[in-house]
Structure formats: C-alpha cells, structure tokens
Enzyme design. Sequence first.
Site, mmCIF file in Angstrom:
data_model
loop_
_atom_site.group_PDB
_atom_site.id
_atom_site.type_symbol
_atom_site.label_atom_id
_atom_site.label_comp_id
_atom_site.label_asym_id
_atom_site.label_seq_id
_atom_site.Cartn_x
_atom_site.Cartn_y
_atom_site.Cartn_z
ATOM 1 N N SER A 241 0.924 -0.841 -0.256
ATOM 2 C CA SER A 241 0.218 0.264 0.041
ATOM 3 C C SER A 241 0.993 1.186 -0.258
ATOM 4 O O SER A 241 1.744 1.322 0.942
ATOM 5 C CB SER A 241 -0.946 -0.263 1.422
ATOM 6 O OG SER A 241 -1.431 0.816 1.361
ATOM 7 N N LYS B 94 -1.142 -1.269 -4.374
ATOM 8 C CA LYS B 94 -2.196 -0.055 -3.913
ATOM 9 C C LYS B 94 -1.410 1.212 -3.560
ATOM 10 O O LYS B 94 -0.801 1.156 -3.140
ATOM 11 C CB LYS B 94 -2.742 -0.856 -3.017
ATOM 12 C CG LYS B 94 -4.020 0.249 -1.590
ATOM 13 C CD LYS B 94 -4.847 -0.601 -0.665
ATOM 14 C CE LYS B 94 -4.701 0.743 0.243
ATOM 15 N NZ LYS B 94 -5.509 -0.164 1.399
ATOM 16 N N LYS C 169 -2.835 4.935 -1.813
ATOM 17 C CA LYS C 169 -3.423 6.319 -2.382
ATOM 18 C C LYS C 169 -3.941 7.027 -3.055
ATOM 19 O O LYS C 169 -3.335 7.764 -3.638
ATOM 20 C CB LYS C 169 -3.280 7.021 -0.917
ATOM 21 C CG LYS C 169 -2.755 5.676 0.388
ATOM 22 C CD LYS C 169 -4.205 4.701 1.087
ATOM 23 C CE LYS C 169 -4.304 4.216 2.478
ATOM 24 N NZ LYS C 169 -5.148 3.630 3.112
ATOM 25 N N ASP D 188 -7.226 3.693 -3.101
ATOM 26 C CA ASP D 188 -8.022 3.729 -1.793
ATOM 27 C C ASP D 188 -8.339 5.131 -1.668
ATOM 28 O O ASP D 188 -7.056 5.909 -1.371
ATOM 29 C CB ASP D 188 -6.574 2.870 -0.620
ATOM 30 C CG ASP D 188 -7.442 3.071 0.842
ATOM 31 O OD1 ASP D 188 -8.631 3.761 1.127
ATOM 32 O OD2 ASP D 188 -7.130 2.719 1.902
ATOM 33 N N GLU E 126 -11.490 0.984 -3.744
ATOM 34 C CA GLU E 126 -11.281 0.852 -2.417
ATOM 35 C C GLU E 126 -11.960 2.179 -0.647
ATOM 36 O O GLU E 126 -11.464 3.234 -1.368
ATOM 37 C CB GLU E 126 -9.911 0.276 -1.685
ATOM 38 C CG GLU E 126 -10.247 0.060 0.101
ATOM 39 C CD GLU E 126 -9.352 -0.212 0.963
ATOM 40 O OE1 GLU E 126 -7.942 -0.413 -0.254
ATOM 41 O OE2 GLU E 126 -9.158 -0.273 2.256
ATOM 42 N N ASP F 284 -13.655 -0.521 3.516
ATOM 43 C CA ASP F 284 -13.007 -1.188 4.585
ATOM 44 C C ASP F 284 -13.567 -0.081 5.927
ATOM 45 O O ASP F 284 -14.339 -1.163 6.692
ATOM 46 C CB ASP F 284 -11.414 -0.125 4.531
ATOM 47 C CG ASP F 284 -10.392 -0.183 5.554
ATOM 48 O OD1 ASP F 284 -10.679 -0.604 6.557
ATOM 49 O OD2 ASP F 284 -9.505 0.513 4.998
ATOM 50 N N LYS G 90 -9.872 -6.230 8.628
ATOM 51 C CA LYS G 90 -8.788 -5.924 9.008
ATOM 52 C C LYS G 90 -9.307 -5.961 10.471
ATOM 53 O O LYS G 90 -10.393 -5.578 11.040
ATOM 54 C CB LYS G 90 -8.696 -5.028 9.564
ATOM 55 C CG LYS G 90 -7.709 -3.284 7.430
ATOM 56 C CD LYS G 90 -7.156 -2.048 8.479
ATOM 57 C CE LYS G 90 -7.472 -1.457 7.218
ATOM 58 N NZ LYS G 90 -7.306 -0.222 7.091
ATOM 59 N N GLY H 208 -4.372 -4.104 6.597
ATOM 60 C CA GLY H 208 -3.233 -3.544 7.190
ATOM 61 C C GLY H 208 -3.411 -2.092 7.826
ATOM 62 O O GLY H 208 -3.976 -1.656 7.457
HETATM 63 O O1 OSB Z 1 -6.574 1.848 4.723
HETATM 64 O O2 OSB Z 1 -6.294 0.345 4.283
HETATM 65 C C1 OSB Z 1 -5.896 1.413 5.187
HETATM 66 C C2 OSB Z 1 -2.994 2.328 7.399
HETATM 67 C C3 OSB Z 1 -3.498 3.372 8.033
HETATM 68 C C4 OSB Z 1 -4.866 3.696 7.879
HETATM 69 C C5 OSB Z 1 -6.025 3.303 6.869
HETATM 70 C C6 OSB Z 1 -4.987 2.407 5.419
HETATM 71 C C7 OSB Z 1 -3.307 1.958 5.715
HETATM 72 C C8 OSB Z 1 -3.030 1.554 4.541
HETATM 73 C C9 OSB Z 1 -1.461 0.533 4.771
HETATM 74 O O3 OSB Z 1 -3.189 1.268 3.411
HETATM 75 C C10 OSB Z 1 -1.442 -0.994 4.991
HETATM 76 C C11 OSB Z 1 0.205 -2.018 5.584
HETATM 77 O O4 OSB Z 1 -0.378 -1.825 6.895
HETATM 78 O O5 OSB Z 1 0.345 -2.035 4.376
HETATM 79 MG MG MG Z 2 -8.296 1.685 3.122
#
Ligand code: OSB
Ligand code: MG
Length: 370
Positions: A135, A161, A163, A188, A213, A238, A262, A290
């Site tokens: 991510s 992925k 953001k 995401d 996402e 999520d 999660k 994560g």
């Molecule tokens: O939305 O998936 C999310 C990290 C912190 C808060 C929200 C998210 C995330 C990530 C990180 O996308 C995923 C990872 O731990 O590698």
């Molecule tokens: Mg997410």
Amino acid sequence: MLIDEIELYHIKMRLKAPFRTSFGEEQDRECILVAAFSEGLIGWGECVASRFPGYSYETVKTAWHTLQDFMVPAVLSAPLAGIQDYVQRVKPVRGHPMAKAGMEMALWDLYSRAAGQPLARFMGGERDRVPVGVSVGIQPSIEQMVQTVLAFRDQGYPRIKIKIMPGRDLEVARAVREAIPGVPLQVDANSAYTLESALIFKQMDDLDLLLIEQPLGEDDLVDHSKLAPQLLTPLCLDESIHSLDHARWALELGACRIINIKPGRVSGLYEASRIHDYCFEQGVPVWCGGMLETGIGRAANVALATLPGFTLPGDISASDRYYEEDVTNEAFVLNSDGTLSVPNGPGLGVTVKNSALERFTLNEEGFRVT
Ligand code: OSB
Ligand code: MG
C-alpha cells in the site's frame, strides 16, 4: 485459563518514510502492545489505534483508557473459558473495536501457544504462504508516485495499491497504470469523496483496477450502494465494515462486491473470521487489510490470511517495508513468488525483542489479579 497479569505498552516507532492518506500523514507510528501472562506463557497483542483519530475515532489514549478500565478487568476478573468467553465479556462495551482486538490478539496468541499450534492452524487456516501486496501512500507528485510504485514492483510486490484523495486521483492512477501495465493495481480513497464525485470513479473503469476501496463515508452504505452499480470496477469497503452484520448489510444493499478485513476494525480475529466465513459461503472475495503493524500484528494478519476465502493479496508487506528495526526478533520477508511465509512456531510464531521494546516504549503499566 487463569490470566494472572496483563501489561500494556504504549510504543512509538519511526516509519522508514512518512505514510500519507486522505486523512493525514504519519511518520512516527504509535500503538499499544498487550502482554497477557498465564501458566508460564506470554501472549502478545497489538492494538492498532493511532495517535490521530483520522481512520477511526479510536486513538492510543482512548484505547489505553478502555483497555485499562474495561478489557483488562474483564480478563482478570475470573478464569477465562476461551476466546468466545472474552468476546462475551467485552460485548457490553459499545464500540472501541481496536482496544477489544488488541487484548483479543494476546489471548489468541496465548491459547494457540497453550495448544502448541501456530495461530494459523489454530484458526483453521491451511496455507503455509499468503499472497501479499503493498500500500503506497500519497506522494508529493505524480512523478514520485510512479517512481515509488516502480521501486516496490522491482522489489517483487505482485499487487500495488495507491492512496488517492480529491485532486490527486484520476491522473495519478492513470500514470501508475501506464507505468505498470498488467500489474494488479487498486486505489484506496479512505472515505474522502461523496456521491457527487461518481464521475471520477466511472473514469477509473478504463484503468483495469482490481477494486476501488472505500470511496465514500464510513457511515454511508446507502450512497455506496448507489455508486457501486454505476461502476464496472468492483467496489470494496474498509472503514464501513465493523462487524458481520455490517458485512451482511453492505452485501444485501449492493454497496460493495469485495471486503477488506482488518482485525482491529472489527473487534478482533474472532469477528474477522466470522466475516470471512460468511463471505466465503456467499462467494464474496475478501483480503486482509493492514494498519502499518509491528511484527506482532503482522503475524496475526498473516495467520488470518491463511483462511481459504482470502483470495486477494493482503496489505501485509515485508517488515522492512515499514521499519528499520521491528519490535520482534523475527522479520517477515517477501518470497520470490510474492508471498509471505506463515510462521510455524506456536502462537503468533514471533518473539518480542526486549531491547527494542524498551527503546520504543513511551509508557507502560502492569495489572495483576488482586
Ligand atoms: O485504509 O488500508 C487503509 C494504513 C493506515 C490506515 C488505513 C489504511 C492503511 C494502509 C496501510 O493502507 C496498509 C499496510 O499496513 O501496509
Ligand atoms: Mg483502506
């Protein structure tokens, strides 16, 4: 099982690079580690509440308070008959899923250690490797996003992925797609949009994304159910999914076709596996999200992702993607086939490196049966 003692550690660990999402930026990740002691064994858990309430209303401080005042007494008050007994005892506490999950993880570690089994087996998982992805946070420019993605692709991550946020969405996703044609890619938004931005997501249909996402608000299943049918790309939720009921409501409404699970967001591995089971029966793909976990939470995520319905790669990257030094002695390493190996030791299969824990700890407190 009689739990004699619980210790809480508020820790802070510097990320290798700041992680930016639509709700903010994190450079130093804080969380709470939970140690539960019973019959000469120690179980570890990680509460993923952050310093800032951007992803969720929980924070390290609210989690410390709810752990100390409610979850710790629930565990120490009388011998525990198992995980479900714990889940029942904390049920009267409304919300605070991350605090509940942190304690629950320590109990899962303890119970699977007592059974002499790796947590993955104890939970019914069969795989010995789980497919993973990376991510990538929002970058200062499109150029830097493309370079960062290419570097992760070159490290062997088979699924990327990125953001996104308003103003940094379509163009960035298009540039990344052009840079890595054919590589599984998803975006995401972390709840940053409203239905008025539907056009942006419709235009993403040309990018061959695995999924989109959480484009809309956490509490907005209704508008997600209006957006989803306008898109060819599957919508994945999520933040909106806090329990098995939320998963069922979202699927019944047609608000998503895929669910990110999660443990912290859904009160723990117990509810996470119930959501998995429900989705598996319905043929709905799930994957493990994560929260930039330490080696402890990462081990729990790997164990969860061994369940058969986790058919999409998880946001469970190698330890060195996040930290120079972890709090565990063992590191998770990316295999050449784009997977992480499931530890085969008992429980979480990782051990805490005391010297690192000491350096990372901001505050600690112990609680005993009185
Ligand atoms: O939305 O998936 C999310 C990290 C912190 C808060 C929200 C998210 C995330 C990530 C990180 O996308 C995923 C990872 O731990 O590698
Ligand atoms: Mg997410």
